[in-house]
Design a protein around this motif. Structure first.
Motif, PDB file in Angstrom:
ATOM      1  N   LEU A  41       0.835  -1.213   0.000  1.00  0.00           N
ATOM      2  CA  LEU A  41       0.000   0.000   0.000  1.00  0.00           C
ATOM      3  C   LEU A  41       0.864   1.255   0.000  1.00  0.00           C
ATOM      4  N   LYS A  42       1.917   1.250   0.801  1.00  0.00           N
ATOM      5  CA  LYS A  42       2.812   2.407   0.848  1.00  0.00           C
ATOM      6  C   LYS A  42       3.438   2.670  -0.511  1.00  0.00           C
ATOM      7  N   GLN A  43       3.775   1.606  -1.201  1.00  0.00           N
ATOM      8  CA  GLN A  43       4.358   1.753  -2.534  1.00  0.00           C
ATOM      9  C   GLN A  43       3.339   2.344  -3.517  1.00  0.00           C
ATOM     10  N   ALA A  44       2.100   1.875  -3.403  1.00  0.00           N
ATOM     11  CA  ALA A  44       1.036   2.378  -4.283  1.00  0.00           C
ATOM     12  C   ALA A  44       0.755   3.855  -4.009  1.00  0.00           C
ATOM     13  N   ILE A  45       0.765   4.226  -2.723  1.00  0.00           N
ATOM     14  CA  ILE A  45       0.542   5.625  -2.357  1.00  0.00           C
ATOM     15  C   ILE A  45       1.664   6.502  -2.882  1.00  0.00           C
ATOM     16  N   ALA A  49      -2.850  -1.894  -5.570  1.00  0.00           N
ATOM     17  CA  ALA A  49      -1.647  -2.282  -4.824  1.00  0.00           C
ATOM     18  C   ALA A  49      -1.452  -3.792  -4.794  1.00  0.00           C
ATOM     19  N   GLY A  50      -2.442  -4.535  -5.310  1.00  0.00           N
ATOM     20  CA  GLY A  50      -2.341  -5.994  -5.340  1.00  0.00           C
ATOM     21  C   GLY A  50      -2.781  -6.638  -4.034  1.00  0.00           C
ATOM     22  N   ILE A  51      -3.563  -5.922  -3.259  1.00  0.00           N
ATOM     23  CA  ILE A  51      -4.072  -6.463  -1.990  1.00  0.00           C
ATOM     24  C   ILE A  51      -5.469  -7.002  -2.225  1.00  0.00           C
TER      25      ILE A  51
END
Length: 478
Positions: free
Chosen positions: A13-17, A76-78
């Motif tokens: 998620l941090k990477q997506a943000i 994000a792939g979650i």
């Protein structure tokens, strides 16, 4: 056992943000969903904690933010489908109300209805196993107002869940279609008083004369909320048959029902209601008396004047204020003396209201009362009196004001107020007294007199009384 997000999901998620750089609220909500698996209600509560009670003004649309957060999580792939916010479907339902096509498209996808029409998707949700989903889908269909939803909404009026029935009734009330009236009337028989109340309010929007008799029957319902809604609905129907039922409701045991009946009668402006409203002016509850005083002013019948004058002695100031306003609306000379007494003895709020009311009454005594109020210790009362004297355009006002400005025993600031008022009236009969006033010893007073002469005549001779006098005599000789 509490929910715990994997460090892997949090990292994703941090990477997506970092990559997408969404709005701050979207990033924060997506973090709440991933880390704490919050439901929509929990997100709303946390938003209140984080942003304060007025968070809805900071965030344009919380459901749009939630939908964008869900999309970010998915990108994000979650596994979004394991999240409560996805399973409960509520934000996706509300997302269909968005003006943004992108939000609507995402909402349909999260509802498993990608590519479908939003109304068709919502109608399908009326059959969902979760009553909350059925209820909110019904509400949103009502806000959309598409007539295709009428029959499906009628079907769920028999739903076992009370909230679903309430939402269906409310939705049918919003949709403009003649087919909706009869089913809503039937819901007046529902076992739930809440549903019956919703039905009365739904009928209020229909304004259909065919509902008068069923609504009259509801005035005897054991729930005051139902009776309140029935009065509101009857008040919306422009039909003489509603007058007697509304008068009947003035005797209801609940003050809010009586107040609503008064509002309806005042809006109707039927003189046949005056006698009953005069009685209501003595109601035990002040909220009814306030509304009654206002209603009598709307109807504007002289027969109500004495009752309104009596209401000037009410123990609640707001009742007295509404009585003053209504006396001004009616404009009966009988009100001049009691209103004048208020200017002399009332508090500043009452004096201000009395001044505003008096200017609407055609009576020679009004001018004297307003000139008296010009000397009020409260600036806003004095200013209102000045404005009133300008508006009424009574020649006697100029006469009284000029005598006031030449009276050296009158306080200076009152004389100045008189001069300023004469400047606004712009009557040439004030010129000669103003020229004489230039002899005054007080500089601030002479300055106001000079300004008044300039505004009335368009001339400018400063404080030179002789030049003003010569100009005035020459003008009059011509």
């Amino acid at each position: 056992m509490g929910f715990s997000a994997s460090s892997k999901d949090i990292r994703k998620l941090k990477q997506a943000i970092s990559k997408k750089r969404p709005e701050e609220e979207v990033a924060e909500i997506s973090t709440w969903i991933v880390k704490d698996n919050l439901s929509r209600e929990e997100i709303l509560n946390r938003a209140k904690e984080v942003y304060g009670p007025g968070y809805e003004y900071l965030i344009d649309d919380i459901d749009e933010c939630i939908i964008e957060a869900m999309a970010l999580i998915e990108e994000a792939g979650i596994d979004l489908k394991e999240k409560r916010i996805y399973k409960e479907k509520l934000s996706a339902i509300f997302g269909l109300l968005s003006d943004k096509k992108s939000i609507q498209k995402l909402s349909l996808r999260f509802l498993g209805a990608e590519g479908k029409d939003k109304v068709d998707a919502l109608i399908q949700l009326l059959k969902d196993d979760d009553p909350k989903v059925r209820s909110e889908a019904a509400r949103v269909l009502g806000w959309i107002g598409d007539t295709r939803a009428v029959e499906p909404l009628i079907q769920i009026l028999k739903d076992q869940d009370e909230d679903v029935r309430k939402s269906a009734v409310e939705a049918l009330g919003r949709i403009k279609d003649p087919r909706t009236v009869k089913p809503i009337v039937e819901m007046l028989k529902d076992e739930s008083s809440e549903v019956r109340a919703y039905a009365t309010y739904a009928l209020a929007g229909k304004k259909d004369p065919s509902t008068i008799e069923p609504l009259i029957f509801m005035l005897k319902d054991n729930s005051w909320r139902v009776r309140l809604g029935a009065v509101y609905a009857l008040g919306n129907i422009d039909d003489p048959r509603t007058l007697e039922p509304l008068i009947f409701a003035l005797k209801d045991e609940n003050a809010y029902v009586r107040k609503r009946a008064v509002e309806a009668l005042g809006k109707r402006k039927n003189p046949n209601a005056v006698e009953a409203l005069i009685c209501a002016l003595k109601d035990e509850h002040f909220i009814v008396r306030i509304e009654t005083a206002n209603a009598l002013g709307n109807i504007q019948r002289p027969s109500a004047v004495q009752a309104l004058i009596s209401a000037l002695e009410d123990e609640f100031e707001n009742v007295r204020i509404e009585a003053i306003r209504s006396l001004g609306k009616i404009g009966d000379p009988c009100a001049v003396e009691p209103l004048t007494q208020l200017i002399k003895k009332g508090n500043s709020s009452l004096r201000w209201e009395a001044v505003k009311a008096l200017k609407n009454i055609k009576d020679p005594r009004v001018v004297e009362a307003l000139v008296f109020a010009l000397g009020d210790i409260s600036d806003y009362v004095s200013e209102e009196a000045s404005k009133a004297l300008v508006e009424i355009k009574d020649p006697r006002a100029v006469e009284l004001l000029t005598s006031l400005l030449l009276d050296r025993w009158t306080l200076s600031w009152i004389r100045i107020k008189a001069v300023q008022t004469l400047a606004k009236i712009k009557d040439l009969s004030a010129v000669e007294p103003l020229i004489r006033a230039l002899k005054d010893e007080e500089p601030s007073f002479r300055k106001e007199v000079t300004q008044a002469l300039k505004e009335i005549t368009g001339q400018d001779f400063g404080e030179d009384q002789e030049k003003w006098q010569n100009w005035w005599e020459k003008r009059n000789s011509v």
